[in-house]
Design a protein around this motif. Sequence first.
Motif, PDB file in Angstrom:
ATOM      1  N   ILE A   1       0.814  -1.167  -0.069  1.00  0.00           N
ATOM      2  CA  ILE A   1      -0.093  -0.103  -0.004  1.00  0.00           C
ATOM      3  C   ILE A   1       0.808   1.463   0.018  1.00  0.00           C
ATOM      4  CG2 ILE A   1      -1.805   1.231   1.273  1.00  0.00           C
ATOM      5  CD1 ILE A   1      -2.874  -1.432   2.251  1.00  0.00           C
ATOM      6  N   TYR A   2       1.803   1.194   1.056  1.00  0.00           N
ATOM      7  CA  TYR A   2       2.567   2.427   0.997  1.00  0.00           C
ATOM      8  C   TYR A   2       3.901   2.387   0.426  1.00  0.00           C
ATOM      9  CZ  TYR A   2       0.067   5.573   3.957  1.00  0.00           C
ATOM     10  OH  TYR A   2      -0.820   6.502   4.555  1.00  0.00           O
ATOM     11  N   THR A   3       4.668   1.301   1.042  1.00  0.00           N
ATOM     12  CA  THR A   3       6.188   1.182   0.904  1.00  0.00           C
ATOM     13  C   THR A   3       6.371  -0.043   0.029  1.00  0.00           C
ATOM     14  OG1 THR A   3       6.238  -0.014   2.671  1.00  0.00           O
ATOM     15  CG2 THR A   3       6.555   2.541   2.938  1.00  0.00           C
TER      16      THR A   3
ATOM     17  N   GLN B   1       3.318  -0.392  -7.281  1.00  0.00           N
ATOM     18  CA  GLN B   1       2.344   0.592  -6.375  1.00  0.00           C
ATOM     19  C   GLN B   1       1.066   0.750  -7.019  1.00  0.00           C
ATOM     20  OE1 GLN B   1       5.611   1.874  -7.459  1.00  0.00           O
ATOM     21  NE2 GLN B   1       6.308   1.817  -5.417  1.00  0.00           N
ATOM     22  N   THR B   2       0.203   1.006  -6.062  1.00  0.00           N
ATOM     23  CA  THR B   2      -1.316   0.794  -6.305  1.00  0.00           C
ATOM     24  C   THR B   2      -2.111   2.107  -6.249  1.00  0.00           C
ATOM     25  OG1 THR B   2      -1.951   0.033  -4.079  1.00  0.00           O
ATOM     26  CG2 THR B   2      -1.404  -1.533  -5.685  1.00  0.00           C
ATOM     27  N   GLY B   3      -1.339   3.416  -5.806  1.00  0.00           N
ATOM     28  CA  GLY B   3      -2.247   4.630  -5.805  1.00  0.00           C
ATOM     29  C   GLY B   3      -3.503   4.719  -4.868  1.00  0.00           C
ATOM     30  N   CYS B   4      -3.066   4.131  -3.838  1.00  0.00           N
ATOM     31  CA  CYS B   4      -4.177   4.318  -2.633  1.00  0.00           C
ATOM     32  C   CYS B   4      -5.227   3.372  -2.801  1.00  0.00           C
ATOM     33  CB  CYS B   4      -4.817   5.707  -2.839  1.00  0.00           C
ATOM     34  SG  CYS B   4      -3.963   7.009  -2.085  1.00  0.00           S
ATOM     35  N   CYS B   5      -5.227   2.467  -3.835  1.00  0.00           N
ATOM     36  CA  CYS B   5      -6.485   1.778  -4.370  1.00  0.00           C
ATOM     37  C   CYS B   5      -5.891   0.315  -4.413  1.00  0.00           C
ATOM     38  CB  CYS B   5      -7.180   2.058  -5.482  1.00  0.00           C
ATOM     39  SG  CYS B   5      -7.934   3.767  -5.223  1.00  0.00           S
TER      40      CYS B   5
ATOM     41  N   THR C   1      -8.459  -1.769  -6.605  1.00  0.00           N
ATOM     42  CA  THR C   1      -8.373  -1.602  -8.064  1.00  0.00           C
ATOM     43  C   THR C   1      -7.296  -2.381  -8.762  1.00  0.00           C
ATOM     44  OG1 THR C   1      -9.094   0.820  -7.458  1.00  0.00           O
ATOM     45  CG2 THR C   1      -8.497   0.385  -9.675  1.00  0.00           C
ATOM     46  N   ALA C   2      -6.044  -2.416  -8.013  1.00  0.00           N
ATOM     47  CA  ALA C   2      -4.931  -2.896  -8.637  1.00  0.00           C
ATOM     48  C   ALA C   2      -5.196  -4.416  -8.937  1.00  0.00           C
ATOM     49  CB  ALA C   2      -3.591  -2.569  -8.162  1.00  0.00           C
TER      50      ALA C   2
ATOM     51  N   ASP D   1      -8.455  -2.574 -12.393  1.00  0.00           N
ATOM     52  CA  ASP D   1      -7.568  -2.282 -13.335  1.00  0.00           C
ATOM     53  C   ASP D   1      -6.095  -2.997 -12.986  1.00  0.00           C
ATOM     54  OD1 ASP D   1      -5.532  -1.220 -14.960  1.00  0.00           O
ATOM     55  OD2 ASP D   1      -6.046   1.119 -14.572  1.00  0.00           O
TER      56      ASP D   1
ATOM     57  N   ALA E   1      -1.013  -2.840 -14.305  1.00  0.00           N
ATOM     58  CA  ALA E   1       0.337  -2.931 -13.794  1.00  0.00           C
ATOM     59  C   ALA E   1       0.617  -4.524 -13.087  1.00  0.00           C
ATOM     60  CB  ALA E   1       0.209  -1.876 -12.688  1.00  0.00           C
TER      61      ALA E   1
ATOM     62  N   PRO F   1      -9.041   0.277 -18.163  1.00  0.00           N
ATOM     63  CA  PRO F   1      -7.913  -0.675 -17.324  1.00  0.00           C
ATOM     64  C   PRO F   1      -6.514  -0.582 -17.955  1.00  0.00           C
ATOM     65  CG  PRO F   1      -9.420  -2.090 -18.570  1.00  0.00           C
ATOM     66  CD  PRO F   1      -9.713  -0.763 -18.862  1.00  0.00           C
TER      67      PRO F   1
ATOM     68  N   HIS G   1      -4.679   4.631 -12.889  1.00  0.00           N
ATOM     69  CA  HIS G   1      -5.127   5.109 -11.708  1.00  0.00           C
ATOM     70  C   HIS G   1      -3.772   5.168 -10.829  1.00  0.00           C
ATOM     71  CE1 HIS G   1      -4.717   1.240  -9.660  1.00  0.00           C
ATOM     72  NE2 HIS G   1      -4.636   0.816 -10.635  1.00  0.00           N
ATOM     73  N   ALA G   2      -2.595   4.367 -10.996  1.00  0.00           N
ATOM     74  CA  ALA G   2      -1.523   4.534 -10.020  1.00  0.00           C
ATOM     75  C   ALA G   2      -0.366   5.520 -10.294  1.00  0.00           C
ATOM     76  CB  ALA G   2      -0.872   3.081  -9.936  1.00  0.00           C
TER      77      ALA G   2
ATOM     78  N   LEU H   1       1.389  -0.463 -20.815  1.00  0.00           N
ATOM     79  CA  LEU H   1       0.298  -0.996 -20.191  1.00  0.00           C
ATOM     80  C   LEU H   1      -0.948  -0.471 -21.264  1.00  0.00           C
ATOM     81  CD1 LEU H   1       2.135  -1.813 -17.908  1.00  0.00           C
ATOM     82  CD2 LEU H   1       0.442  -0.533 -16.381  1.00  0.00           C
TER      83      LEU H   1
ATOM     84  N   GLU I   1      10.770   7.232   0.046  1.00  0.00           N
ATOM     85  CA  GLU I   1      10.478   5.891   0.643  1.00  0.00           C
ATOM     86  C   GLU I   1       9.128   5.594   0.555  1.00  0.00           C
ATOM     87  OE1 GLU I   1      11.422   2.466   3.790  1.00  0.00           O
ATOM     88  OE2 GLU I   1      12.297   4.372   4.124  1.00  0.00           O
TER      89      GLU I   1
ATOM     90  N   ARG J   1       5.454   5.957  -0.525  1.00  0.00           N
ATOM     91  CA  ARG J   1       4.579   6.295  -1.783  1.00  0.00           C
ATOM     92  C   ARG J   1       3.643   5.448  -2.271  1.00  0.00           C
ATOM     93  NH1 ARG J   1       7.794   5.068  -6.689  1.00  0.00           N
ATOM     94  NH2 ARG J   1       9.715   3.770  -6.089  1.00  0.00           N
ATOM     95  N   LEU J   2       2.355   6.101  -2.594  1.00  0.00           N
ATOM     96  CA  LEU J   2       1.416   5.192  -3.048  1.00  0.00           C
ATOM     97  C   LEU J   2       1.267   4.990  -4.297  1.00  0.00           C
ATOM     98  CD1 LEU J   2      -0.965   7.273  -0.508  1.00  0.00           C
ATOM     99  CD2 LEU J   2      -0.562   4.812  -0.381  1.00  0.00           C
ATOM    100  N   PHE J   3       1.684   6.213  -5.244  1.00  0.00           N
ATOM    101  CA  PHE J   3       1.710   6.076  -6.446  1.00  0.00           C
ATOM    102  C   PHE J   3       3.064   5.848  -7.467  1.00  0.00           C
ATOM    103  CE2 PHE J   3      -1.710   8.669  -5.118  1.00  0.00           C
ATOM    104  CZ  PHE J   3      -2.569   8.377  -5.984  1.00  0.00           C
TER     105      PHE J   3
END
Lengths: 225, 268, 273
Positions: free
Chosen positions: A55-57, A79-83, A86-87, A91, A94, C46, C50-51, C154, C267, C269-271
């Motif tokens: 989720i974060y790291t 990385q899943t962009g807060c979701c 979704t991943a 979507d 990735a 899809p 989103h990421a 993608l 370190e 990060r969500l995105f």
Amino acid sequence: MSANHDDHHDAPDGHGRALRLGIGGPVGSGKTALTAALCRSLGPSLRLGVVTNDIYTTEDADFLRRAGVIDPDRIMAVQTGCCPHTAIRDDIAANVDAVETLEERFGPLDLVIVESGGDNLTATFSRGLADRQIFVLDVSGGDKVPRKGGPGVTSADLLVVNKTDLAPMVGADLTVMSRDAAAVRDGKPVLFTSIREDRGAHSVAEWVAGVVDSWRHQHSHSHLS
Amino acid sequence: MTKALVRARAILRTGLDDRGLTRIETIRSDPPLTLRQTAPGEVHLVSTGAGPLGGDHLRLDVEVAEGTSLTVRSIASTLVLPGAGRSLMEIHVYVASGATLVFAPEPTVLAAGCDHRMTTAVTLAADASLFWREEIVFGRHGERPGRCHSRFDATAGGRPLLRQEFVVGDPEADGSPAVFGTARCVGSTLITTETPAEGPKSEPREAEVAEGVAVLPLAGPGTLVSALAADAVELRKRLSWGESRVSVQAGSPARATVGLRPPASRFP
Amino acid sequence: MDGPATGAPAVNGATLGLPPTQTAASGMPLTHGLAGLLLLADSRLPAGGHAHSGGAEEACRTGAISGPEDLARFLRGRLATAGRVAAALAWSACEAAQAFSRPDKESREPGSPASSGQARVADPETAWRLLDAEADARIASPAQRLAGRTQGRLLIRTARRIWPSTALETLARAVPDGAHHPIALGVAAQAAGCTPDQAAMAAAYTSVTGAATAAVRLLGLDPVTVHRLLAELPYDSVIAEQHDWSALPAHAAPALDLLAEQHLRTEVRLFVS
Ligand SMILES: Nc1nc2c(ncn2[C@@H]2O[C@H](COP(=O)(O)OP(=O)(O)O)[C@@H](O)[C@H]2O)c(=O)[nH]1
Ligand SMILES: [Mg+2]
């Protein structure tokens, strides 16, 4: 259609590729512990890859790398962009990309494990990403969780109830959990584990090995195709 | 608007002398674009008179011949002032194979009300070396700048290496945390890394980042140091740090480190 | 089920045997390409978008974006620079894909946009590599190039399953690790039936929506306020017909470069970007 190895945009149809196993479940239930356990038990006999959805790291990926259960390069973090849901469901691009990158780099592989970032009870893997999925609960969430159901509990190919060592401490009744799970799962298997005590999660590993075996038979690569 | 006239055109060409050293073969300039040779292989841009002013059209052509090296600097910063219409500064550069160009003039300062256009086209032969620094200061002290649109195009060995445009004074981009943030100056230095004609590809270069400055290895054979700062002194400090990182990474003590460091200015 | 194969009772002109009532000057229905555009610009496509936050996550972390006003400036600047470049690349890619798919090269009118790009002088794979190199030259930050290629790869993977097309296949072959996202978008748009203008619109729009959504998630901003910001952006201003690939817009955004490189080194990060 044969895979074009110069083209990294392939979407293999299942033939000649690894089984993709999704491991989902709430945060902290033991998904990473189970992933490590499977690598420990199956690593000697199967060619593995792992994708984590932190989720974060890159904590889960780092944990697995440190655990030394698998070649660190065979672990990819997405990385899943807060979701996180979704991943793995809406979507999956990735994650599919990560799985295919592993197969391309280290292939052929037998099994690629995709650990989700941690879900609520409604999250399941898309069939476009995971061929089979395991949902991991732990006893500390209370023994009512299986009864509450949700797509993860009801539809996963295998339900794992982990941390049975904690059951006496949290007052969870394993027979209640077992009975409720059986009721909502329509005969699909449920296994109880304590990965703390059985670091190879052997019952789960055995189930996975069986699934990989039948996948191989169904999708064995014809060299003429 | 009436068609801008070429007000000034300067031409600079190098060649090799009998001993195989660089000599300045052509040095032609028109006020306000005046060129002076200050050392062997070194030329300074000396502005005679203010400007450019709106309506001015200045053009500089530089050709660095095979095996020669040239350094172009300036004595003072260029102050772009308003006038009748848009001012234009146009630079065309060719650096031949085995040649080196260091182009490091003082900053361009955009005075209030100016309307300036800068275009630079650099053509590099496959094994030419370049150190190109460009600094733009948004107004004199406490002044809101006028408008400026710059475009820089560099190709190396016939392939695009770097293309970048800056627009200052555009309400869409000014003050945007995506573009210049709160900075009052923008600068960049393009340093090409020599690519050996044959042999293995060079090691992948690492980007580096520090407060207000990044060292960015390009997709092609070059590195861009890109910086933002509150003032020209800070900007130069940041660019110099980044430039020194490129030399460190280049590793080889040959031209990459020595030849491409702009020599200290002879002028106080 | 009885009735026509299409199922529900049809009320459109074609089924009733009427000519389409509204047509543009080109003879195309006015809705031509719009369905493809909607699908491509939808954040639910899809394709991994989103990421990606387009630098917004790092800008939120460092405080450069802390509320709707900063976000508005961020989005405007992003659109005017990266968005403009993306729109131009997408326009060119879509136009080239159209030119390649036209069976009869003679049918192109001289001087028409279709006969302009470098597409004409090269075989498709060479042309795609050339356009991709033009994108590379406009993206100084390796972190941004990586994010752009990842998103492009993608998108191509997704698009070739939704809208199979020769141009998508040749693009995938020409740039195996993934073409830059705007190029992938332009070629996907052509496959989806869009015009170059529509492709450019999709590129301009998606150059800001990821950042806007990321800010909503990270700062808990009111999503309606943020959508209003998106609605007020001047998308049209960054879309233009393109003729010469070497002269495509190249608007740099040094702050985005810094943010992208810092983000990669952060370190938590969500995105992805
Ligand atoms: N007591 C006990 N703790 C466990 C067991 N399995 C995992 N844990 C611990 O539970 C915590 C969360 O596990 P982790 O695998 O990271 O959960 P995830 O978020 O689902 O990946 C960690 O501290 C593990 O050591 C178990 O069987 N018993
Ligand atoms: Mg985990």
